[in-house]
Design an enzyme around this catalytic site. Structure first.
Site, PDB file in Angstrom:
ATOM      1  N   LYS A 200       0.835  -1.206   0.000  1.00  0.00           N
ATOM      2  CA  LYS A 200       0.000   0.000   0.000  1.00  0.00           C
ATOM      3  C   LYS A 200       0.869   1.255   0.000  1.00  0.00           C
ATOM      4  O   LYS A 200       1.925   1.280   0.639  1.00  0.00           O
ATOM      5  CB  LYS A 200      -0.903  -0.043   1.231  1.00  0.00           C
ATOM      6  CG  LYS A 200      -1.955   1.068   1.271  1.00  0.00           C
ATOM      7  CD  LYS A 200      -2.875   0.878   2.473  1.00  0.00           C
ATOM      8  CE  LYS A 200      -3.929   1.960   2.554  1.00  0.00           C
ATOM      9  NZ  LYS A 200      -4.836   1.774   3.712  1.00  0.00           N
TER      10      LYS A 200
ATOM     11  N   SER B 253     -10.044  -0.436   6.996  1.00  0.00           N
ATOM     12  CA  SER B 253      -9.407  -0.255   5.684  1.00  0.00           C
ATOM     13  C   SER B 253      -8.693  -1.468   5.105  1.00  0.00           C
ATOM     14  O   SER B 253      -8.290  -1.443   3.946  1.00  0.00           O
ATOM     15  CB  SER B 253      -8.430   0.919   5.723  1.00  0.00           C
ATOM     16  OG  SER B 253      -9.134   2.137   5.679  1.00  0.00           O
TER      17      SER B 253
ATOM     18  N   SER C 164      -9.809   1.880   2.822  1.00  0.00           N
ATOM     19  CA  SER C 164      -8.900   2.599   1.951  1.00  0.00           C
ATOM     20  C   SER C 164      -7.879   1.725   1.232  1.00  0.00           C
ATOM     21  O   SER C 164      -7.309   2.165   0.231  1.00  0.00           O
ATOM     22  CB  SER C 164      -8.163   3.668   2.755  1.00  0.00           C
ATOM     23  OG  SER C 164      -7.303   3.051   3.704  1.00  0.00           O
TER      24      SER C 164
END
Lengths: 96, 498
Positions: B91, B190, B166
């Protein structure tokens, strides 16, 4: 009743160092009012004797030995600077 | 050496544990594996947009190096290098030395970290190969990956829908086989919500289990890094590698790390499973509810005992979260001022003007909205009413879990009240977007671990996620139940047609 007025939004934006357009001021006033109205529900709970939680783990301050260790070389630390001069970060003039 | 360029073998669909076996027995080479992944990326990435940075040259080079070591080691690659030659996606809020880490924000668009996060250092020591950085909601603020400065990621199961957020880029990359596995971060859901939306496995570890050193901070008392994988075994493998105490993160817990793989395969007979009534609410998608109830039946069929429990303050979690998380964010994001790194506005009159313009041009809407809310909650006259009040309710929410876990071992809930929603559906209404995290947020407030695993599909072929919540530092038991469930079902084997 409005929780937060446009004037307050302007004040908070200054505190947060944000410059908002008129349109942003309008929508943020609306959105923040919706959210703050929703958040009101926390007042349904009596928390008079409840201790606040700032952290879930029962840990206290963590100390390290005061010893000299390798640190980031200056050139690497400055490598992302938007503006720099002679080994320093450069910012707009502060003192006349 | 095997011939290269065999993407038709479908090597991109492999899990970590399977790929690792094939690499060690030299049935495949790392180079073949990487080539298969990149040929997959060539085919699907235009549609999915899971990545914001792809490091193909470095990855190819690294695969040759890995093959050399695998070859020289004569079948005896040590267990500590379990990821040797295996390509993963990270990420974009996790710092990797020398690779742009932008948090999907303009304000960090040109930021190249001069240091390495602890988790990627651990992966490196285990021999992993970096494929690239995955898309996310800016600064991890969002539930749909629509708040990315680089544009949204699409759900591999339905390109008109969000992948969740997210960590939407990581979940979509895993679901579409554009990587073998990935890391995400989870502040209010997330990792788990995108894993549910994309039909993959996502684990949020106990707060303090995994080092946050090098994770760009959003809400420091809630943030945790965790694995997003194709199955439960891979989740345990990555937890073994990234977990553990780190002196570089003073909130990392000095608690012995178990071998999570050893928890897998044990039966779950007699385990006590709690079903909280507050997680089956009005307005929940009926297909989701039906699927979760069926999954509970499967778990009962495996010998676990289920019982109804109550987590009475569940309904206050979102309000609590959006005060605490935004307050912490407003403080954490004060550092983006255009001085030491990141974007700086070109035209300005003085220092204050430079700060104001830099931040206003650099941050996107949702980030500004949250900074505003947090600044307001912490400002003079409101601190007691909002921030302190929310901290007190957090105590009550945490206590709900402590009380519940006195009589049970694991809590089972849906991960999300609905399957993946349509792109654009909730953009105009932040509160509706926040409400989609209703089942994941309490877990971060309480600091307990939770995993989302695939447990079925809607009639529109959208994945549904089952959430298993454990006691503090008891990832082993949730992995054990997750594995038992997974091994008795086929959901994790389904692949989207892209």
């Amino acid at each position: 009743m409005a929780k937060i007025t446009k004037r307050e939004v302007e004040h908070v934006a200054r505190l947060a160092r944000l410059e908002l357009s008129d349109e942003e001021k309008e929508t943020f006033t609306k959105h923040l009012n919706n959210i703050l109205t929703y958040v009101e529900k926390l007042n349904e709970l009596d928390t008079k004797d409840v201790k606040p939680t700032s952290h879930v783990l029962q840990i206290q301050n963590i100390f390290k030995e005061d010893e000299i260790r390798e640190s980031l070389p200056r050139e690497r630390a400055l490598s992302n600077a938007p503006d720099r001069t002679e080994g320093f970060y450069r910012v707009p003039k502060i003192i006349e | 050496m095997k011939k290269t360029g065999s993407s038709d073998k479908g090597l991109h669909t492999l899990t970590i544990h399977h790929a690792s076996e094939l690499l060690k027995s030299r049935e495949i080479s790392s180079r073949e594996l990487i080539e298969s992944i990149f040929s997959r990326i060539d085919k699907t990435e235009k549609k999915i947009k899971a990545y914001v940075t792809i490091t193909s040259d470095e990855a190819m080079k690294a695969s040759e190096e890995a093959d050399r070591i695998l070859h020289d080691s004569r079948f005896t690659v040590h267990d500590s290098r379990l990821l040797l030659g295996i390509p993963l996606a990270i990420k974009d809020n996790i710092c990797i030395d020398g690779i742009r880490t932008a948090c999907s924000s303009w304000i960090l668009e040109n930021f190249i970290p001069p240091y390495e996060s602890t988790v990627t250092k651990c992966l490196k020591d285990a021999g992993y190969i970096l494929l690239g950085k995955t898309n996310m909601d800016e600064f991890a603020m969002g539930s749909s990956t629509e708040n990315s400065a680089f544009g949204p990621t699409k759900n591999p199961w339905d390109l008109d829908r969000i992948p969740g957020g997210s960590s939407g880029g990581s979940a979509a990359a895993v679901a579409s086989d554009e990587c073998i596995a990935a890391l995400g971060s989870d502040t209010g859901g997330s990792i788990r919500q995108p894993a549910a939306c994309c039909g993959v496995v996502g684990l949020k570890p106990t707060y303090g289990r995994v080092s946050r050193y090098g994770l760009v901070a959003f809400a420091s008392s809630l943030d945790q890094i965790g694995p997003i994988t194709k199955d439960v075994e891979d989740s345990a493998i990555l937890m073994n590698i990234i977990g553990g105490h780190d002196p570089m993160d003073s909130t990392s817990a000095d608690i012995k790390l178990p071998d999570f793989r050893k928890a897998l395969g044990k039966d779950i007979k007699g385990l006590r499973i709690g079903i909280p009534e507050e997680y089956f609410i009005e307005g929940m998608d009926p297909e989701v509810e039906k699927t979760i109830r069926q999954a509970i039946k499967v778990i009962e069929g495996l010998g676990a005992e289920t019982k109804k429990i109550s987590l009475p303050h569940t309904g206050y979690a979102i309000a609590t979260y959006y005060i605490l998380a935004t307050s912490e964010a407003s403080s954490n994001l004060a550092r983006y001022d255009g001085v030491k790194y990141g974007f700086r506005t070109e035209k300005n009159n003085d220092l204050l003007d430079m700060y104001m313009k830099t931040r206003s041009q650099g941050f996107g809407n949702e980030v500004k909205r949250r900074i505003m809310l947090g600044t307001y909650a912490l400002s003079s006259g409101y601190y007691e009413a909002y921030y302190r009040k929310a901290q007190q309710v957090r105590t009550l929410i945490k206590k709900d879990f402590e009380d519940a876990f006195k009589g049970i071992d694991v809590i089972v809930t849906p991960t999300s009240p609905t399957p993946a929603f349509r792109i654009g559906e909730k953009v105009e209404d932040p509160l509706q977007m926040y409400l989609s995290d209703i089942f994941t947020i309490s877990i971060n407030l309480a600091g307990v671990p939770a995993i989302s695993i695939p447990c079925g599909f809607t009639s529109n072929n959208l994945p549904i996620g089952l959430q298993l919540i454990g006691k503090h530092f008891d990832e082993e038991t949730i992995l054990r139940v997750a594995y038992a469930y997974e091994q008795s079902t086929e959901w994790h084997k389904r692949k989207p047609k892209i």
